[in-house]
Design a protein around this motif. Structure first.
Motif, PDB file in Angstrom:
ATOM      1  N   SER A   1       0.626  -1.136  -0.021  1.00 48.98           N
ATOM      2  CA  SER A   1      -0.082  -0.138   0.026  1.00 48.98           C
ATOM      3  C   SER A   1       1.140   1.547  -0.157  1.00 48.98           C
ATOM      4  CB  SER A   1      -0.762  -0.080   1.355  1.00 48.98           C
ATOM      5  OG  SER A   1      -1.751   1.289   1.755  1.00 48.98           O
ATOM      6  N   SER A   2       0.547   2.021  -0.854  1.00 55.66           N
ATOM      7  CA  SER A   2       1.055   3.460  -0.515  1.00 55.66           C
ATOM      8  C   SER A   2       0.767   4.556   0.457  1.00 55.66           C
ATOM      9  CB  SER A   2       0.507   4.076  -2.211  1.00 55.66           C
ATOM     10  OG  SER A   2      -0.773   5.085  -2.280  1.00 55.66           O
ATOM     11  N   LEU A   3      -0.429   4.112   1.348  1.00 52.99           N
ATOM     12  CA  LEU A   3      -0.741   4.992   2.455  1.00 52.99           C
ATOM     13  C   LEU A   3       0.126   4.833   3.601  1.00 52.99           C
ATOM     14  CD1 LEU A   3      -4.286   3.568   3.075  1.00 52.99           C
ATOM     15  CD2 LEU A   3      -3.310   6.134   2.083  1.00 52.99           C
ATOM     16  N   ALA A   4       0.539   6.079   3.973  1.00 58.73           N
ATOM     17  CA  ALA A   4       1.682   6.658   5.304  1.00 58.73           C
ATOM     18  C   ALA A   4       1.118   6.316   6.649  1.00 58.73           C
ATOM     19  CB  ALA A   4       1.910   8.097   4.941  1.00 58.73           C
ATOM     20  N   ALA A   5       1.780   5.864   7.669  1.00 60.52           N
ATOM     21  CA  ALA A   5       1.054   5.765   8.726  1.00 60.52           C
ATOM     22  C   ALA A   5       0.125   7.166   9.153  1.00 60.52           C
ATOM     23  CB  ALA A   5       1.961   5.710   9.501  1.00 60.52           C
ATOM     24  N   ALA A   6      -0.716   7.181   9.850  1.00 60.95           N
ATOM     25  CA  ALA A   6      -1.967   8.123   9.600  1.00 60.95           C
ATOM     26  C   ALA A   6      -1.071   9.048  11.099  1.00 60.95           C
ATOM     27  CB  ALA A   6      -3.548   6.916  10.531  1.00 60.95           C
ATOM     28  N   ARG A   7      -0.730  10.188  11.108  1.00 60.15           N
ATOM     29  CA  ARG A   7      -0.542  11.073  11.559  1.00 60.15           C
ATOM     30  C   ARG A   7      -1.066  12.013  13.137  1.00 60.15           C
ATOM     31  NH1 ARG A   7       1.505  15.940   9.175  1.00 60.15           N
ATOM     32  NH2 ARG A   7       2.464  16.509  10.109  1.00 60.15           N
ATOM     33  N   GLY A   8      -1.652  11.914  13.091  1.00 59.69           N
ATOM     34  CA  GLY A   8      -2.635  12.415  14.613  1.00 59.69           C
ATOM     35  C   GLY A   8      -3.216  11.942  15.027  1.00 59.69           C
ATOM     36  N   ARG A   9      -2.697  11.766  16.571  1.00 55.76           N
ATOM     37  CA  ARG A   9      -4.019  10.882  17.499  1.00 55.76           C
ATOM     38  C   ARG A   9      -4.944  12.023  17.215  1.00 55.76           C
ATOM     39  NH1 ARG A   9      -1.665   9.991  22.013  1.00 55.76           N
ATOM     40  NH2 ARG A   9      -2.743   7.812  21.783  1.00 55.76           N
ATOM     41  N   VAL A  10      -6.689  10.811  17.791  1.00 56.30           N
ATOM     42  CA  VAL A  10      -7.561  11.506  18.211  1.00 56.30           C
ATOM     43  C   VAL A  10      -8.048  11.593  19.258  1.00 56.30           C
ATOM     44  CG1 VAL A  10      -8.318   9.925  17.741  1.00 56.30           C
ATOM     45  CG2 VAL A  10      -9.890  11.199  17.163  1.00 56.30           C
ATOM     46  N   VAL A  11      -7.446  11.095  19.937  1.00 59.69           N
ATOM     47  CA  VAL A  11      -7.782  11.479  21.620  1.00 59.69           C
ATOM     48  C   VAL A  11      -6.680  12.686  22.149  1.00 59.69           C
ATOM     49  CG1 VAL A  11      -7.556   9.129  21.899  1.00 59.69           C
ATOM     50  CG2 VAL A  11      -5.316   9.674  22.039  1.00 59.69           C
ATOM     51  N   ALA A  12      -5.849  13.194  21.031  1.00 59.31           N
ATOM     52  CA  ALA A  12      -4.838  14.230  21.726  1.00 59.31           C
ATOM     53  C   ALA A  12      -5.795  15.769  21.507  1.00 59.31           C
ATOM     54  CB  ALA A  12      -3.646  14.388  21.086  1.00 59.31           C
ATOM     55  N   TYR A  13      -6.530  15.461  20.013  1.00 52.81           N
ATOM     56  CA  TYR A  13      -7.581  16.824  19.876  1.00 52.81           C
ATOM     57  C   TYR A  13      -8.040  17.215  21.348  1.00 52.81           C
ATOM     58  CZ  TYR A  13     -10.816  19.470  17.470  1.00 52.81           C
ATOM     59  OH  TYR A  13     -11.597  20.800  17.530  1.00 52.81           O
ATOM     60  N   GLY A  14      -8.636  16.052  22.084  1.00 56.77           N
ATOM     61  CA  GLY A  14      -8.946  17.043  23.337  1.00 56.77           C
ATOM     62  C   GLY A  14      -8.059  17.871  23.816  1.00 56.77           C
ATOM     63  N   ALA A  15      -7.215  17.576  24.476  1.00 57.25           N
ATOM     64  CA  ALA A  15      -5.779  18.049  25.243  1.00 57.25           C
ATOM     65  C   ALA A  15      -5.780  19.368  24.147  1.00 57.25           C
ATOM     66  CB  ALA A  15      -4.843  16.732  25.656  1.00 57.25           C
ATOM     67  N   TYR A  16      -5.487  19.326  23.271  1.00 57.35           N
ATOM     68  CA  TYR A  16      -4.659  20.628  22.535  1.00 57.35           C
ATOM     69  C   TYR A  16      -6.302  21.477  21.951  1.00 57.35           C
ATOM     70  CZ  TYR A  16      -3.943  23.698  18.331  1.00 57.35           C
ATOM     71  OH  TYR A  16      -4.132  24.443  17.532  1.00 57.35           O
ATOM     72  N   VAL A  17      -7.469  21.258  22.505  1.00 58.23           N
ATOM     73  CA  VAL A  17      -8.685  22.423  22.527  1.00 58.23           C
ATOM     74  C   VAL A  17      -8.085  22.780  23.911  1.00 58.23           C
ATOM     75  CG1 VAL A  17     -10.644  22.904  22.938  1.00 58.23           C
ATOM     76  CG2 VAL A  17     -10.129  21.429  21.206  1.00 58.23           C
ATOM     77  N   ASP A  18      -8.423  22.087  25.148  1.00 61.41           N
ATOM     78  CA  ASP A  18      -7.376  22.401  26.440  1.00 61.41           C
ATOM     79  C   ASP A  18      -6.993  23.298  26.760  1.00 61.41           C
ATOM     80  OD1 ASP A  18     -10.347  21.046  27.078  1.00 61.41           O
ATOM     81  OD2 ASP A  18      -9.341  19.618  28.269  1.00 61.41           O
ATOM     82  N   ALA A  19      -5.612  22.816  25.847  1.00 63.97           N
ATOM     83  CA  ALA A  19      -5.073  23.574  26.566  1.00 63.97           C
ATOM     84  C   ALA A  19      -4.743  25.653  25.955  1.00 63.97           C
ATOM     85  CB  ALA A  19      -3.491  23.132  25.917  1.00 63.97           C
ATOM     86  N   HIS A  20      -4.899  25.061  24.411  1.00 55.17           N
ATOM     87  CA  HIS A  20      -5.910  26.193  23.702  1.00 55.17           C
ATOM     88  C   HIS A  20      -6.679  26.815  24.149  1.00 55.17           C
ATOM     89  CE1 HIS A  20      -7.153  29.049  20.464  1.00 55.17           C
ATOM     90  NE2 HIS A  20      -5.942  28.498  20.309  1.00 55.17           N
ATOM     91  N   LYS A  21      -7.741  26.911  24.698  1.00 55.82           N
ATOM     92  CA  LYS A  21      -8.518  27.646  25.849  1.00 55.82           C
ATOM     93  C   LYS A  21      -7.982  28.097  27.184  1.00 55.82           C
ATOM     94  CE  LYS A  21     -11.518  24.415  27.917  1.00 55.82           C
ATOM     95  NZ  LYS A  21     -12.208  23.399  28.181  1.00 55.82           N
TER      96      LYS A  21
END
Length: 289
Positions: free
Chosen positions: A140-160
């Motif tokens: 397959s030509s697909l690269a590994a998925a980069r982002g971790r969806v569980v980190a999205y909440g931590a990112y939003v909280d830090a920005h908030k």
């Protein structure tokens, strides 16, 4: 940088994280009618008649380990909604329908709490590549998925909690101060007894001349064709409701970082758009709002 998501708990085969923004609301909306299809995203894809079902099954199974959201379930502990990443795919289902004299159809169903429309389109692109690689016995030509969806909440909280988060909250407080909470659309009282979660889509095409006029107006006002069409929709609502002030909503992808471009998850954010026809504005000035 994106902060690491801290697990709330771990047990064999399960890691629990705090829910990301938006997921607790969907959890509460889902709970009163857990068997309803209201918040399911469904895609039906017509496939070639000669589709190789075993290769398709292998490709589908390869999708699940790539995206934690497809292996996520939800629970509520002490009033806190948790994402629980497991070994299976509890909120993601596919069925291949085949029949005589009709093209095969792949039905893909995923709950909105773990995916959005952007995610589903990405899944279909990945499935096409994984199927082709499996069928032709090539890598397959697909690269590994980069982002971790569980980190999205931590990112939003830090920005908030950062200074820019306070500035954003202050902006929206000014924008929405005194905004109407209800859209007073005329309706037949008899409809109340039939009200449910049913909905529909109506597709249509603008005549080419009208489409070009929309584009020209958008260019003249330094905005987009979407903004012109949204202004027209808002003007129609103002006409029907006889209000001077209203809120409509539009969806943003919520994917503010490149790492999340190909990550499956619930990232969408609803943005309120406030408009007023006080002072009898012209169409151009209304578009500028």
């Amino acid at each position: 940088s994106i902060p690491r998501a801290t697990p709330l708990s771990t047990e064999p085969g399960v890691v629990a994280y705090a829910a990301s923004p938006g997921q607790p609301a969907l959890w509460k909306l889902h709970h009163p009618a857990p068997n309803a299809a209201t918040y399911q995203i469904v895609r039906a894809v017509r496939l070639p008649a000669q589709v190789d079902a075993p290769a398709l099954r292998v490709a589908l199974h390869q999708l699940v380990p790539r995206h934690a959201a497809l292996r996520t379930s939800f629970a509520e502990a002490r009033g806190v909604v948790q994402q629980r990443v497991v070994d299976e795919a509890p909120l993601f289902r596919t069925v291949l329908y085949r029949g005589p004299n009709v093209a095969p159809v792949l039905l893909l169903v995923v709950h909105h709490i773990v995916a959005d429309l952007w995610s589903v389109e990405g899944l279909l692109r990945e499935l096409q590549e994984l199927y082709g690689a499996t069928y032709h016995a090539r890598p397959s030509s697909l690269a590994a998925a980069r982002g971790r969806v569980v980190a999205y909440g931590a990112y939003v909280d830090a920005h908030k909690d950062a200074p820019e988060g306070a500035a954003v909250r202050a902006y929206w407080k000014r924008q929405l101060d005194g905004a109407p909470q209800v859209l007073e659309l005329p309706e037949n009282p008899a409809d109340d007894a039939r009200r449910g979660s049913e909905s529909a889509q109506v597709a249509g095409r603008l005549p080419l001349d009208l489409s070009r006029r929309v584009d020209r107006l958008a260019a003249a006002e330094g905005t987009t064709s979407f903004a012109v069409l949204m202004a027209a929709f808002q003007l129609l609502l103002l006409l029907y409701t006889e209000q001077e002030d209203l809120l409509t909503g539009t969806v943003s992808t919520g994917r503010s970082r490149a790492e999340w471009a190909n990550t499956v998850g619930y990232f969408v954010n609803l943005l309120p758009l406030r408009s007023t026809n006080a002072g009898d504005p012209t169409v151009r000035s209304f578009v500028q709002q």
